[in-house]
Design an enzyme around this catalytic site. Structure first.
Site, PDB file in Angstrom:
ATOM      1  N   THR A 143       1.170  -1.292  -0.120  1.00  0.00           N
ATOM      2  CA  THR A 143      -0.012  -0.240   0.232  1.00  0.00           C
ATOM      3  C   THR A 143       0.780   1.041  -0.378  1.00  0.00           C
ATOM      4  O   THR A 143       1.582   1.552   0.349  1.00  0.00           O
ATOM      5  CB  THR A 143      -0.758  -0.453   1.122  1.00  0.00           C
ATOM      6  OG1 THR A 143      -1.776  -0.738   1.231  1.00  0.00           O
ATOM      7  CG2 THR A 143      -1.914   1.344   1.361  1.00  0.00           C
ATOM      8  N   GLU A 144       0.666   1.899  -0.655  1.00  0.00           N
ATOM      9  CA  GLU A 144       1.452   3.393  -0.776  1.00  0.00           C
ATOM     10  C   GLU A 144       2.683   3.181  -0.648  1.00  0.00           C
ATOM     11  O   GLU A 144       3.714   4.321  -0.363  1.00  0.00           O
ATOM     12  CB  GLU A 144       0.854   4.245   0.213  1.00  0.00           C
ATOM     13  CG  GLU A 144      -0.494   4.412   0.293  1.00  0.00           C
ATOM     14  CD  GLU A 144      -0.873   5.267  -0.841  1.00  0.00           C
ATOM     15  OE1 GLU A 144      -0.884   5.813  -1.351  1.00  0.00           O
ATOM     16  OE2 GLU A 144      -2.313   4.734  -1.451  1.00  0.00           O
ATOM     17  N   LEU A 145       3.408   1.922  -2.098  1.00  0.00           N
ATOM     18  CA  LEU A 145       5.280   1.866  -1.612  1.00  0.00           C
ATOM     19  C   LEU A 145       5.035   1.697  -0.118  1.00  0.00           C
ATOM     20  O   LEU A 145       6.337   1.545   0.019  1.00  0.00           O
ATOM     21  CB  LEU A 145       5.505   2.634  -2.445  1.00  0.00           C
ATOM     22  CG  LEU A 145       5.168   2.465  -4.133  1.00  0.00           C
ATOM     23  CD1 LEU A 145       5.979   2.946  -5.348  1.00  0.00           C
ATOM     24  CD2 LEU A 145       5.564   0.600  -4.424  1.00  0.00           C
TER      25      LEU A 145
END
Length: 393
Positions: A143-145
């Site tokens: 998630t979101e890197l």
């Protein structure tokens, strides 16, 4: 050689309806608003962008390739509200030129709070991708890197060959994001880093008329990519898929730019190509090790976790949410578990962010609330009702 890897994140959360402290309704999510927004973004982005990519793949006879990470919650909404979008993603998958990555089903921050829940969500997502597209993902994208050494080590033991991360200056130092690396203590896993400067030229700066490089053309961008030849192997262009038509409106010329970009990159050098993340893993050896002891992400200027954990409201909401996990799973109520998991979606905590200036403007753009405090109060009212249901026999 400059092997260009396009990766697009596709996600829409289940947005909460207005929920007062006196509310007892178990329907927490705004079905009308979720359906309306899903169809709106489908019309502006997903449908025209998918058709554009299909056309490019066919035009270049398989030389153009892309990758996607679609959250489980957005796939659920496509099934319910916009099945034509799902049909086009299946059509893209059938070309053999599109790869689907693994992530947490609910686009959550689970790795930070519960490794068991993290593993469950990743497995649930993997099974859905297998069901819908017939692919068994080899590369993971959190998630979101959000990334650090611990995540890479954990994911490598889950069997993934590669993992994506932000090419943050704070971890790269003098090194370039245009090579494949490996994490510490995970020698079989390849680390693929986002070239944030070139990615952000498309995702954020494309329509900015005060930018010294405006207007950005496909030929100009291809020249920048071509400069990697001799100074790197890959050019990882990672961005939200909503860049096309939603964040950058069609009137900016973003679709025309993307339509011409494959040809511009391929013709600028005979050594240029397009590859997917798993092809990167297979084709390139790691040139070194990248040590990331602290958590990083691709969000905001700090590229840390402050977008979701930057204030006391966010910390409290997350702590109280994950505190329910054990008792909730013991109860065995599947609908209650699903509701709880939808609350783990990172967007709910993003809306509570209290940053100012440029980052604050971005948070306001995405938030359906008048203020971060409204978001927190609404979320905690819902969570209180979840606790009430948990106590019921």
């Amino acid at each position: 050689m400059a092997s260009v890897c396009f990766y697009f994140q596709v996600h829409q959360p289940y947005r909460l309806r207005r929920y007062s402290v006196f509310d007892t309704d178990r329907h927490y999510f705004d079905e009308f608003k979720n359906a309306e927004l899903c169809r709106k973004v489908a019309h502006k982005c997903y449908l025209p962008a998918n058709r554009m990519l299909l056309e490019a793949i066919r035009q270049h006879e398989g030389k153009f390739r892309v990758a996607f990470s679609l959250s489980g919650v957005v796939l659920e909404q496509f099934r319910q509200y916009a099945p034509e979008v799902l049909d086009l993603f299946r059509e893209l998958s059938d070309t053999g030129c599109v790869e689907f990555l693994s992530e947490t089903y609910y686009h959550s921050l689970a790795f930070l709070y519960s490794r068991e829940e993290f593993r469950d969500q990743v497995e649930k997502h993997r099974l859905l991708i297998k069901e819908l597209f017939g692919q068994d993902p080899r590369v993971f994208r959190n998630t979101e890197l959000i990334y650090n050494n611990d995540l890479a080590h954990f994911v490598s033991h889950m069997g993934y060959d590669g993992i994506l991360s932000e090419g943050a200056d704070s971890v790269l130092g003098y090194r370039s994001p245009n090579y494949v690396y490996r994490p510490p203590h995970a020698p079989r896993t390849k680390l693929l880093l986002k070239n944030y400067r070139l990615s952000d030229d498309i995702a954020f700066r494309f329509s900015n008329r005060t930018w010294e490089q405006w207007p950005l053309t496909a030929d100009k961008f291809a020249l920048w990519v071509n400069q990697i030849n001799g100074n790197g192997h890959v050019c990882n262009l990672f961005m939200d898929y909503e860049t096309f038509g939603e964040h950058q409106w069609a009137e900016t010329g973003i679709f025309d730019f993307m339509r011409h970009l494959p040809e511009a990159i391929l013709k600028s050098s005979s050594e240029n190509s397009f590859i997917t993340p798993s092809q990167q893993v297979d084709q390139f050896e790691a040139v070194g090790e990248i040590d990331v002891p602290h958590m990083i992400s691709w969000a905001d200027t700090e590229r840390d976790l402050s977008a979701w954990l930057g204030n006391a409201m966010q910390s409290n909401a997350l702590h109280e949410l994950y505190k329910l996990e054990g008792a909730l799973k013991e109860k065995g109520d599947e609908q209650l578990l699903t509701d709880w998991r939808r609350l783990t979606t990172s967007d709910h905590f993003y809306y509570m962010c209290t940053k100012f200036w440029a980052d604050g403007d971005v948070h306001k753009y995405f938030s359906p609330y008048e203020s971060p405090y409204d978001s927190y109060i609404n979320f905690m009212n819902v969570l209180d009702n979840v606790q009430t249901r948990l106590r019921e026999e």
